[in-house]
Write an enzyme that holds these catalytic residues in place. Structure first.
Site, PDB file in Angstrom:
ATOM      1  N   SER A 266       3.473  -4.085   2.824  1.00 45.91           N
ATOM      2  CA  SER A 266       3.298  -2.774   2.197  1.00 45.91           C
ATOM      3  C   SER A 266       4.517  -1.864   2.175  1.00 45.91           C
ATOM      4  CB  SER A 266       2.159  -2.023   2.878  1.00 45.91           C
ATOM      5  OG  SER A 266       0.941  -2.476   2.372  1.00 45.91           O
TER       6      SER A 266
ATOM      7  N   SER B 161       0.783  -1.211   0.000  1.00 49.36           N
ATOM      8  CA  SER B 161       0.000   0.000   0.000  1.00 49.36           C
ATOM      9  C   SER B 161       0.831   1.286   0.000  1.00 49.36           C
ATOM     10  CB  SER B 161      -0.903   0.023   1.234  1.00 49.36           C
ATOM     11  OG  SER B 161      -0.130   0.086   2.419  1.00 49.36           O
TER      12      SER B 161
HETATM   13  N1  GLN Z   1      -1.336  -6.166   0.581  1.00 52.51           N
HETATM   14  C1  GLN Z   1      -1.665  -6.531   1.914  1.00 52.51           C
HETATM   15  C2  GLN Z   1      -3.097  -6.234   2.203  1.00 52.51           C
HETATM   16  O1  GLN Z   1      -3.759  -5.766   1.357  1.00 52.51           O
HETATM   17  C3  GLN Z   1      -0.750  -5.860   2.883  1.00 52.51           C
HETATM   18  C4  GLN Z   1      -1.057  -4.421   3.062  1.00 52.51           C
HETATM   19  C5  GLN Z   1      -0.165  -3.768   4.063  1.00 52.51           C
HETATM   20  O2  GLN Z   1       0.906  -4.272   4.392  1.00 52.51           O
HETATM   21  N2  GLN Z   1      -0.618  -2.655   4.584  1.00 52.51           N
HETATM   22  O3  GLN Z   1      -3.573  -6.462   3.271  1.00 52.51           O
END
Ligand code: GLN
Length: 493
Positions: A182, A158
């Site tokens: 993320s 993210s």
């Molecule tokens: N891509 C993962 C999710 O959508 C991790 C997101 C993150 O680490 N904030 O939950």
């Protein structure tokens, strides 16, 4: 762009200390770079006046001999961090124009050390996503393009705004957060370095909560050394976050360049997933060869519960999210959609305020926590989490110092290319990273090579709890062996 924006954080700090340029000049160059980079959509809020004020104050402190470790360095801040007096939205409509009256602990420590804020960075809504496409502000574009192509690629998510802005030299470094990957996946997609520290290393206070038992802040930076410098400022005990640990923060940068001779590096066989692209397999082999050359001992290890990590994550994370996001009701702050009574107001506000992926997570989370399904899903996922953690503990107890894996199962993909019909296609991006959050361990992504299409690829190193030092030493060996890469021509400016 100007040569001041192409400096690493370390080089910029050295230049400031040597009075080769002022923070005002350095910041002005970055403010201009940010303003010119609209096609990347990395910044959702630019704060140029604030940046220049902070820069002048930094110059004044330096003139008085009171320079902090980040004095005068312009940074970007992920919009998940609350910044006092500056709109903070987590890239969700439900927060509307929320302006916090307080500063997150992590960002306050950066300002304490003299850093300058350029603005707020785009991200997936509430940090839920792997491509930045769930942002209420639209997707971020990766500065990298495939050889000979001009398709717009995602920088991952993210923390896509953080990764894109660092890769494109819009800021010297950025804050990011990592709940399931993320920090590391966007770093790998953009040829930057990202470290998710051990759970408890950085305070979560003032960071909009997604899944509180997994969320950690960390930096995205141009080099391993820059990441080490930033993490030092971001880390430390905070009485306002009961999960932040009261232990000494090492001088991480002093471990960059330290010999890795004799370290035992584990290669987990379970990370050789089905249909893994040959180029990822080759990148991993190359990383192993580099570490051997540097004197590391390579040992095959087993993390037997790896295959359950992703499904368990997609129970634990939505469960916690559904609880954390219950507070957005349209009454206390953010968006309010009027209704005929209070329940109608709640329903209308939440239906309009949350995007599709966030609504999906809330529904999954509510379902797995509901009375009839709690034992079948949530409790079992928690048990799996314990087993995943134990897998790592066993490997480290057997004398392994760090574990090497690919960071992502592919290079950056195109905007709109994945997850449209089946969200699981997007979730699979996290296959190598979620284990680390489930176990609470530190993980770093470092650029290690290129795909056949000329896109950056990253390797991941996973460390023992509170041993980020070893990760910085080993990651720098890979960084040096791979060689630093220059970005493709700045098509966005
Ligand atoms: N891509 C993962 C999710 O959508 C991790 C997101 C993150 O680490 N904030 O939950």
């Amino acid at each position: 762009m100007s040569s001041l924006t192409s400096l690493t954080l370390k080089a910029a700090l050295d230049g400031l200390a040597a009075k080769s340029f002022s923070s005002e000049e350095l910041t002005q160059a970055h403010v201009e770079a940010v303003a010119a980079a609209k096609p990347l959509n990395a910044f959702i809020l630019e704060t140029p006046e604030k940046a220049l004020d902070m820069a002048r104050a930094a110059d004044a402190r330096r003139a008085k001999g009171e320079a902090g470790p980040l004095e005068g360095a312009p940074l970007g801040i992920k919009d998940l961090f609350c910044t006092e007096g500056v709109r903070s939205t987590a890239c969700s409509n439900i927060l509307g124009n929320f302006v916090p009256t307080y500063e997150s602990t992590v960002t306050s420590q950066l300002w304490r050390d003299g850093a300058v804020m350029l603005g707020k960075l785009n991200m997936d809504e509430f940090a839920m996503g792997s491509s930045n496409e769930t942002s209420a502000f639209g997707p971020v574009v990766n500065p990298w393009r495939r050889n000979g192509g001009n398709a717009q690629l995602t920088p991952g998510g993210s923390s896509g705004g953080s990764a894109s802005s660092v890769a494109a030299d819009l800021c010297l470094g950025a804050t990011a957060t990592d709940t399931g990957g993320s920090i590391r996946q966007p770093a790998a997609f953009t040829g930057t370095v990202g470290i998710k520290p051990t759970y408890g290393r950085c305070s979560r206070w003032g960071v909009v909560a997604f899944a509180s038992s997994l969320d950690q802040a960390g930096p995205i930076a141009k080099t391993v050394e820059d990441a080490a410098i930033l993490l030092k400022s971001m880390s430390g005990h905070d009485p306002k976050d009961s999960t932040s640990l009261d232990i000494e923060v090492p001088d991480f940068a002093s471990f960059v360049g330290k010999s890795v001779k004799g370290l035992r590096i584990g290669i987990p066989k379970e990370y050789r997933v089905d249909n893994m692209p040959v180029e990822i397999e080759k990148l991993w082999e190359q990383g192993i060869a580099w570490l051997k050359e540097a004197g590391c001992e390579i040992v095959e290890v087993s993390l037997p519960h790896t295959k359950y990590a992703l499904p368990a994550y997609y129970i634990v994370a939505p469960a916690e999210a559904s609880s954390n996001l219950a507070r957005y009701d349209g009454v206390r702050y953010g968006l309010r959609v009027p209704g005929k009574d209070i329940v109608d107001l709640y329903e209308k506000t939440r239906a309009q305020g949350f995007g599709k992926e966030v609504r999906r997570r809330i529904m999954i989370g509510t379902y797995v926590l509901s009375a009839g399904y709690y034992d079948a899903y949530y409790v079992r996922a928690q048990k799996i989490r314990t087993l995943i953690k134990k897998d790592f503990e066993d490997v480290y107890a057997a004398g392994v110092d760090a574990i090497l894996t690919p960071a992502t199962p592919s290079a950056a993909f195109g905007i709109g290319e994945k997850g449209g019909a089946d969200p699981v296609e997007m979730y699979l991006n996290d296959v190598f990273t979620v284990t680390v959050n489930m176990a609470g361990l530190p993980g770093i992504a470092v650029p290690a090579g290129f795909s056949s299409e000329g896109l950056p690829l990253g390797l991941q190193l996973i460390g023992r709890a509170f041993d980020e030092e070893t990760l910085f030493s080993v990651a720098e060996v890979i960084e040096q062996a791979a060689g630093r890469v220059d970005l493709p021509q700045a098509w966005w400016a």
